[in-house]
Each structure stands twice: as C-alpha cells, then as structure tokens.
Design a protein around this motif. Structure first.
Motif, short mmCIF file in Angstrom:
data_model
loop_
_atom_site.label_atom_id
_atom_site.label_comp_id
_atom_site.label_asym_id
_atom_site.label_seq_id
_atom_site.Cartn_x
_atom_site.Cartn_y
_atom_site.Cartn_z
N ALA A 1 75.02 -14.49 18.92
CA ALA A 1 76.44 -14.22 19.13
C ALA A 1 77.11 -13.80 17.82
N ALA A 2 76.70 -14.42 16.72
CA ALA A 2 77.29 -14.06 15.43
C ALA A 2 76.99 -12.61 15.10
N VAL A 3 75.72 -12.19 15.30
CA VAL A 3 75.38 -10.81 15.01
C VAL A 3 76.14 -9.87 15.93
N LEU A 4 76.28 -10.28 17.21
CA LEU A 4 77.03 -9.44 18.15
C LEU A 4 78.48 -9.29 17.70
N PHE A 5 79.01 -10.36 17.12
CA PHE A 5 80.38 -10.28 16.63
C PHE A 5 80.51 -9.20 15.55
#
Lengths: 336, 483, 201
Positions: free
Chosen positions: A285-289
């Motif tokens: 999720a962090a990378v997607l952010f």
C-alpha cells in the motif's frame, strides 16, 4: 478410483481454490485502489472526491464496475476482430498470472519456483503485447501511435529494471522470491543497501506500467487516450483492471525485492505481533501511495525526455551499480 | 578444466581493451577531432599488437580451457594480417575526408575486425571458430555501408551482410553437424578421435558438416561457387574499405581453413581434397575469364581476388607441408600486392572526384611516372611474371601441387595464369602506350605513396631476400602438418 | 507420470500447430502472433524437462524483446502480401528438396547416436542438488568463458555498427541540453526594468 481422486483431482481442486482466494481479493483491491486514488488525489487538491454512492462514496467503484459491465461492447467495423478482443484479455490475464509466485508470507505462496524473479520479469515483459495488439487491431491512428509509444517505453525501462534486479539477485544469491526475502532477514532490507537502485526501481515501475508522469501511451492531450480509444464497456474494463492489477503487482515486486516482503521493519516486540502478510500488504500500500502521489504532483514527461531518462541516466547508473555491487561482494568476500 | 589461462591471448586481450577504450574516448571527443586522431592511433595499436604476438613466441600454448591456441602457424598469420590491416587503415582517412564521411568509428571497427581475425587463426574449437568469424565479419559489413548516403555503398553493404549471414549460417550448420556426429567441439579431440590406425572412421554426417564448413570458408574467401557477392561489393563499397576487405580478412580465413582441414580433419585429406580441387578449379577459371571484359578497376580487382584465392586453394588441395607453406607465402604476397594496388586506386582523383575506370589510367606513365611504375610492378606481380614476388608465390603453390600428384591441376593453374596475365598487362599497356588522359590531382597524401611504394618495392625486391618470409612460412607450416 | 505426459503432448502439439500457422497464416501480424505462441510452448517444454532457467530466458528474450520488434516491423509494413505470395508455389520443389535433405540429415544424426529410452539414462538438465542457474553459470564462466566473452564483443560491435549507420547529428534539430538548462541563472536572461505608466520600454 480413490487414488485418482487424491492424486489428480484433489490437487487440482486445492489449486483452483487457492487461485480463487488470490484473484477475488485482488479484483476487490483493484476496485478500491481506484477509489483510493480518487480520494487521495482529491485530498491533495483540496477536493472531496466521490461522496454520493454509499457512505463517503465507498460504493463508487462497484457502481462504476456495474456500469461498465452492462454497456454494449462496440467493435469498430474495420478492426481485426479476433486480435481486438484478444488484446484486453491478454493484458488482464498477464496481470493476474504474475501473482502465482508472489509470497504473501513465509511459505504463503502458490508456486514456490526457483526462478521466480525471472518468471515475474517474463510476465511483465509480455505486458507489451496486449497494448501493441490493441493498438494494431483497432485500425486507428491514435491507437497505433499509443501502442508504438508504449512498447518502446516498456522495452526501454525493462532493461534498467532487469539490471537493477541483478543487483538484488547478486546480494541475495538466489532467484527464488521467498529466498530473497529470507536473505533480507539476514542482511537487512535491500532498500538500504541498494538505495539508489530502489529509487530508480520505483521510477522504472511507474514507467513500466505506463502511469503518470510517464503515461505517454494514453496521453489525452495528443492521443485521446491512445491504445484504448476504440475500446468500450467490458473490453475497456479489462484494460483498466489489468493496468491497476499491474500496479499492485509491481508494488509487490518492489516490496519483495527491496522492502523485505513480509518481514517486520524491526525484529522486536510490537512489530513482531503483527503477522507477516499484514506487513506485506502495508508495504504494498505504501508503494501504491507513491504511485498516486506522483500522479497528483508531477507533470507529464515529454517523449524524448522519457527516453533520455531510461537510456542515458538509468541504464548507465544501474550498470555502474552492478559493477560496484559485484566488486564489493567479491573483494569483501561477501558473495553468497 | 581448471583456471583461466590468458597468457597466450595477451595480444588479443590488449587489442580488445584498447579498442574499447578508444571507443569511449572517441565518443567524448569532438566529432571531427576524433576522426582525425583515431586513424594513427589505430595503426599504432595494430603494429603494437603485432609486436606482442611476436613477443608471445612461437611455442604451442592453449588459453581459455583449450578454445584458444597459439602456435607458430597462428603467429605467422597474425603478424602478416596485422601489418596488412594497419596498412589498409592507414590509407583510409584521405578518401573519407574528401567524401565527407570521416567517422571515428571506422578505425575502431577495423580494430575489432582485426581482433576477430586473430581469434580466427587461433580458434581451436568449432564454437570459437564461429564466434571469431562473426566478430571479424560484422565490422566489415558496417564498414562497407559506412557511406550511408550513397545508394551503391548501402546496397553493397546490404548485399555483403545478407550473403555473409548466409555464409555464417552454412558454417554454423556445418559445425553443428560435426558436433552432432562426433560429440565434441574441440579440434584436438576431433583429431584424436579419428586419427591414427584403427581409429573410427569419420561418420558420414560429420563429413557433410565438413563440406558445409568448407562452403562457409569459400564464401568468406570469395571462391567459386560462392563468389557472386564479390564484384558488386568491391565496386559499390568505399575504396578504402575494399582495400581492407580484400587483404587481411582473406589471410585470416585462409588460416582458419588450413587449421580446420589439417588439424581436426587432417586424416581425411582424401575426402576433402576433391571439394578443394573443385573450388580451386572454378575460381581460377572464373577469375581469369570473367575479368577480361571489365572496365571498372575495382570490379577487376574483385575477379583478381577470386582468381588468386583459386591459386591458393591449389596449395591447400596438396594437403602437405609444402602445400601449406605455399599457401601461406601466396596469401602474404597476395595481401601486400592487393593493398598496394588499392593504394594506387586511392590516388586516382581527378578534379576532386575519385575515378575508378580502367581507361582513366591511360598514359599515366607521362603524367605521373612514379605511380605508373609502382602500379606496373604490382600488375606484373599479380600476373605472376618472373622475377617478381607474384611469380614465386605461384611457383611454390604449383610445385606443392605437382609434388602431391595433382599435376593436371597445376597445368590448369598455369594456363589460367596466362589468360589472367592478359588483363593485368592490358593495364600496363594502357599506362605506357596510350594517349594520356587528363592528369590526376596532385594529392598530398604521403601515406598513400608510402604504402604503394613499399608494396611495389616488396614485390620487386622479394627475389633478393626471400628467406625470412619463406623460412617463417615453412616453420609455420611445420607446426600444422607436423613432419 | 501420465499428467506430465499429457502436458508434454499438449505443449508439443500446440508448438507444432503454431509453427505451421506461422507459415500458413495470410496476415503477417497473425503469423508473428503464432510465432510467439510457438515460442511460448517451447518454453513450456523446456520447463517440463527441468531446464526452467532456459525456458524463462526464452520467454524474456525471444517473446519479450525479439518478437516485439518483429511485430513492430511487420505492423508498420504496407505491403500487399497477397501479391507477394503470387508465384509462391513455384519455389515449392526447391524448398521441399532442401527440407528433405535437412530431414534426412537429422535422421542420420539421430541414427548414429543412441537415443536413451529410460528416464535415468537421459541427460539431466542440471546436476543433482544444484539449481539451474548455478549449473549454467559454472559452465559459462569457466569452460566457455572465452566464447561467452567473444559473444559479448560481437554484440558490442553490433551496437557500434548500428549507431554508426543510423545516428545522424542534424544541425537543425534542437536538442535538449540539460546541463545548459541547469546552468542558466535568472540574471543571465532576466532584466528587471522600471516601466513608468504610458511610456513604453
């Protein structure tokens, strides 16, 4: 009879169940990734984003999906029908089959194969075909131009991605994704050791998935959305799903290669209470952010700038880093 | 196999490293400056490499797990090829500057091609052979097409590339057949498995593979029936490139053919001799007769090459140490003569434009007596008139053929030389007895004059001091054929 | 065992069928797509015998890079292939002859070498206990180091050649010079002037 059941049929059932267990949450994740994207960008631009369908617009993706399902699929008269219909399917299927080798936790993987990294690399290098076929089969200039742009872009960035991955492989000493994560338990996250490569990898995966600021294949201003101009309803939805599923897949790859996969950030009490898969999803999720963040803040690159970045900056940098890494590994006798 | 032995391959390693380094340097220098600097540097590098080859010494040594062999035979060919290649690189820049196609990549490509040639004569396995052939020919295709705005040069480059790729395919197919039937890639293992009394005979399939290999060599050497690309490429490609293509690569290809036929397949001379004889016969006859009607000097030189390769194959057909010696001497002298001739052709510029018709040479003896003398000497030598070098070259080859019992082949060789003499002498007659055409431009190109004069002097004075070349060739031949 | 056999026949059949379609397809783009299908199934066959690394590399290199460029070129061709195919059949005898010769030779190759029939006698894709990549690397960087390196030089020459033949520095093209852009300072290009109303500069 029982033998056949336990030997052949039962494994197939287990496999099918596992596949469904991966694919269904994945599709849901894709749907809510679009929601998250709209909400985050809206927040960055001081808007509210979708608010009307369901509480806080939470049912918006479902509504969008239903709408796409029930519209009529239009196939242009001069299109090459077979290839036209095949193209979105390929994009979508390729975005799904990559998940077969992704380890969500220790031992939590559908197929723990020895050449997992190469498998992922092969799958992502095939992504070009869906787009090229769509562009060609549409029999439309905009679509074709978009397809050409995108294939040149994907082929270019794949090279630097491959070279970056080599660094990780050399340090971990394995092509197996689970082994790479376990090696990081020992060595520390590779995002620290290979920090410049991690940065380049993040940029490269954005370019590889044709997302902003590198979304030249679907540049609305000059190509009226490029390779998928002629697509409507379900066929378009497949492209759309494929693109977002690919984003999640790429984020997962970045997580496994650089951010320690299912490992907690530190091997100590409060962090180890949270199970591995949860860490994995948080990191993805962090990378997607970062993807969405880049989309909201950066203007689109010009095509020659894109190519320059890939060939003249990333390629030499990653090559130099390979030389450095191998030299350090050999001379300090750290090679696995 | 243990460890990496690089020792015997030091010259190759040096050449590779320097070529790569120069590539980097050239990319960062300003364009015109790079083109100017690179040629002399490349010439020096080639000559230094030749010295390194001599420093490695003539002893037989292997490197890289046996894929690479260095011996007296390889050393001889390497030195000659490097010197000739250096000469061909030296004569190039003037022409390129005049035609506004000066590129710094040209000398570097020549260096890589030379590296391929060295690897060719040192190849000791089927795969090393294939790699070396590719490495030596790929730069040649690019060099042939380097004048990319000219339709004819591009056509020549493309033709060369397509047919050369076909030849590589033949080579690879032959190599894979040999490997498939014998189960080994290495030349010495091949020789050991099928040599000596009571050893297993060569399987039929490997023999077919051998024929394919010979066809590939014939292609690279422009021998009949694989010669069709030669005239078009020679005529269309830039003259300095032709000077390069016509001389040094032929040496390397002949060296490779000699090694393959004598080392792994030495025990089967009777089998491959028929093919070689056919190729030699066809090349000699075609080279002699097809050249008669030519009006373009470069095209004429193409047929001349075909003919000369035919003569060299006569020595190869003998399959003896004297035969090998004859071939080596022949190819060395041929390369020098060809290089000198092309240096002369490069001097044929009239009112700022290069001309290449034979008629343009009319009356040269009165407008430029020195150049006429040099060209006449070279032509006499190419024709094989005693007492020039070309005569001795033919003599050794034919003697070897007679010794090996191929008297009729030698007789055909002599007859075709007589026919061939006609068109070489026609040029001499044009230069000395015809009405002068307009004089050529006065070129201030000492390097052209140097190369032309040196090769003319070589062919004229070879008679006085032939021992170094002959004994070196003999020693080299001994290595290959043993006793 | 039966499952593996079934997979083998499936992959082999599709490979051959796709290969036939490559030459039979009317549309050249379809032909390239069938070629890709054939590559794919061959990769599957390789993985089936345990050569997983080579199988993956086949996909990455041939399908992911080489065939994309094929597709590129074929898509942009504007040739009437129906016209091109006229007189196609007149080459059939020659082609058939060449094919026949190759077939006979292949049979000869197989004839002289004994084909092992038991699984134990088959050559292994990788030695016991060593992964594919390691086995391949051990060979490539020791026995075949020279050839590996030579192949690298050949590729380098190919790059240099391609650049030599295609790169043109057009004087009229305006190229981006990032260093110059970064070096530019406001005081170099900007001039602040006080402009009084209704007077102009």
């Amino acid at each position: 009879m029982a033998e056949i059941f336990w030997g052949v049929i039962w494994p197939v059932i287990v496999l099918a169940a596992a596949t469904v267990a991966i694919v269904v949450p994945l599709l849901l994740a894709v749907a809510y990734l679009t929601y998250a994207e709209r909400k985050i960008i809206a927040a960055m631009q001081l808007r509210q984003g979708p608010m009307f369908v369901g509480p806080y617009g939470l049912l918006q993706p479902i509504a969008d999906g239903l709408k796409l399902f029930f519209k009529e699929t239009v196939v242009p008269t001069r299109a090459n029908k077979g290839v036209f219909v095949l193209a979105p399917m390929i994009t979508f299927i390729l975005a799904l089959i990559g998940w077969a080798v992704i380890p969500f936790g220790d031992g939590l993987v559908l197929a723990d194969i020895n050449v997992g990294v190469l498998y992922l690399f092969a799958v992502s290098s095939l992504g070009v075909y869906g787009i090229v076929m769509a562009g060609w089969a549409s029999n439309s200039r905009y679509a074709f131009l978009g397809a050409l742009r995108s294939s040149a872009q994907m082929v270019s960035y794949e090279i630097s991605m491959g070279l970056i991955i080599i660094n990780v492989l050399m340090t971990a000493g394995s092509l197996n994704l689970s082994e790479i994560v376990r090696a990081q338990a020992e060595h520390g996250w590779y995002a620290l050791w290979h920090f410049p490569m991690f940065m380049i990898f993040l940029v490269s995966i954005i370019a590889e998935t044709n997302r902003l600021p590198f979304d030249l294949p679907e540049d609305e201003a000059s190509l009226v959305t490029g390779y998928n101009v002629e697509y409507s309803s379900m066929t378009f939805a497949l492209f759309f799903l494929g693109e977002y599923a690919n984003m999640i897949l790429m984020s997962a790859i970045a997580t496994i290669l650089f951010l320690g996969g299912w490992l907690p950030p530190l091997e100590m009490a409060p962090f180890t209470w949270i199970p591995g898969p949860v860490w994995f999803f948080l990191k993805v999720a962090a990378v997607l952010f970062v993807y969405i963040w880049a989309r909201a803040t950066l203007p689109r690159y010009r095509y020659d700038q894109l190519m320059r970045l890939g060939w003249k900056v990333f390629l030499p940098l990653s090559l130099a880093w390979i030389v450095l890494t191998s030299a350090v590994l050999v001379f300090l006798d750290l090679a696995p | 196999m243990t460890g990496l032995v690089v020792g015997p391959a030091v010259p190759e390693a040096f050449l590779f490293l320097v070529a790569t380094l120069l590539l980097g340097v050239g990319a960062f220098l300003p364009e015109r400056r790079a083109a100017e600097v690179m040629t002399p540097v490349a010439v020096i590098v080639l000559l230094v490499t030749a010295m390194l080859v001599m420093a490695v010494g003539p002893g037989r040594a292997f490197a890289f797990g046996g894929h690479f062999v260095h011996d007296g035979f390889a050393a001889f060919l390497k030195v000659v090829a490097l010197v000739v290649a250096a000469g061909a690189v030296l004569v190039a820049p003037g022409w390129f500057a005049d035609e506004r196609t000066a590129r710094f990549e040209y000398p570097i490509l020549a260096l890589f091609s030379a590296l391929g040639m060295l690897m060719m004569v040192s190849a000791n396995s089927l795969l090393a052979l294939y790699m070396a052939v590719e490495l030596h020919s790929l730069p040649l295709y690019v060099m042939a097409a380097i004048k990319r705005d000219s339709l004819r040069a591009s056509e020549a480059g493309l033709k060369y590339f397509v047919l050369g790729a076909l030849a590589s395919g033949l080579l690879l197919y032959g190599a894979s057949l040999v490997y498939g039937f014998t189960g080994t890639l290495m030349f010495d293992e091949l020789a050991r498995a099928h040599a000596g009394a009571g050893a297993a005979p060569l399987p039929l399939g490997a023999l077919v593979g051998l024929i394919f290999l010979v066809a590939g060599f014939a292609f690279k050497l422009a021998a009949v029936p694989f010669h069709m690309w030669t005239p078009d490429v020679y005529e269309g490609a830039p003259t300095p490139v032709v000077a390069f293509v016509a001389a040094a690569p032929k040496l390397a290809a002949v060296g490779l053919a000699l090694r393959v036929l004598h080392e792994p397949f030495g025990a089967f001379a009777d089998e491959w001799r028929q093919v070689i004889v056919l190729v030699a016969l066809g090349s000699m006859i075609l080279g002699a007769f097809a050249a008669i009607g030519q009006t373009n000097l470069k095209r004429l030189m193409a047929y001349s090459t075909i003919g000369h390769v035919g003569y060299a194959f006569v020595g190869l057909a003998a399959g003896t140490a004297t035969g090998v010696q004859g071939v080596l001497v022949y190819m060395a002298i041929y390369a020098v003569m060809t290089l000198g001739t092309f240096a002369c052709i490069l001097m044929m510029r009239r009112q700022g434009r290069y001309v290449e018709a034979i008629d343009d040479l009319a009356g040269l003896s009165r407008t430029d007596p020195l150049m006429a003398l040099a060209l006449a000497l070279l032509m006499f030598s190419l024709a094989g008139i005693p007492p020039l070098a070309g005569f001795f070259a033919k003599l050794y080859v034919f003697l070897a053929a007679v010794e090996a019992g191929l008297v009729w082949l030698a007789v055909v060789g002599v007859l075709t030389s007589v026919v061939g003499a006609f068109y070489y002498l026609r040029i001499v007659k044009l230069m000395y007895f015809d009405e002068p055409a307009e004089a050529f431009d006065r070129l201030r190109r000492p390097e052209l004059q140097l190369v032309a004069a040196a090769s003319a002097a070589f062919v004229a004075l070879f008679l006085l001091w032939p021992t170094p070349l002959l004994s070196a060739a003999e020693a080299a031949a001994r290595v290959l054929v043993g006793s | 065992m039966t499952a593996a056999l079934f997979v083998f026949y499936l992959l082999a059949f599709v490979t051959v069928a796709a290969a036939v379609m490559v030459i039979a397809a009317r549309n050249p783009v379809h032909a390239v797509l069938f070629l890709i299908l054939a590559f794919f199934n061959s990769a599957g066959l390789l993985i089936l015998v345990g050569a997983e690394l080579v199988g993956m590399l086949l996909i990455v290199v041939y399908v992911g890079a080489v065939a994309v460029l094929f597709l590129f070129v074929v898509m942009m061709l504007d040739i009437n292939f129906v016209q091109l195919r006229e007189g196609f059949l007149q080459y059939l005898p020659v082609g058939a002859l060449v094919g026949l010769v190759l077939l006979v030779e292949l049979i000869m190759v197989l004839g002289t070498r004994v084909v092992p029939t038991t699984a134990a006698a088959m050559p292994r894709a990788a030695p016991e206990g060593v992964t594919n990549a390691e086995a391949l690397g051990r060979l490539l960087y020791t026995d075949y180091f020279y050839l590996f390196q030579a192949a690298g030089v050949v590729l380098l020459v190919a790059i240099v050649g391609a650049i030599t033949l295609t790169l043109r520095h057009r004087p009229d093209a305006r190229r981006q010079d990032i260093a110059a852009q970064v070096r530019r300072r406001p005081q170099d290009t900007l001039e602040v002037r006080k402009v009084r109303p209704r007077s102009g500069i």
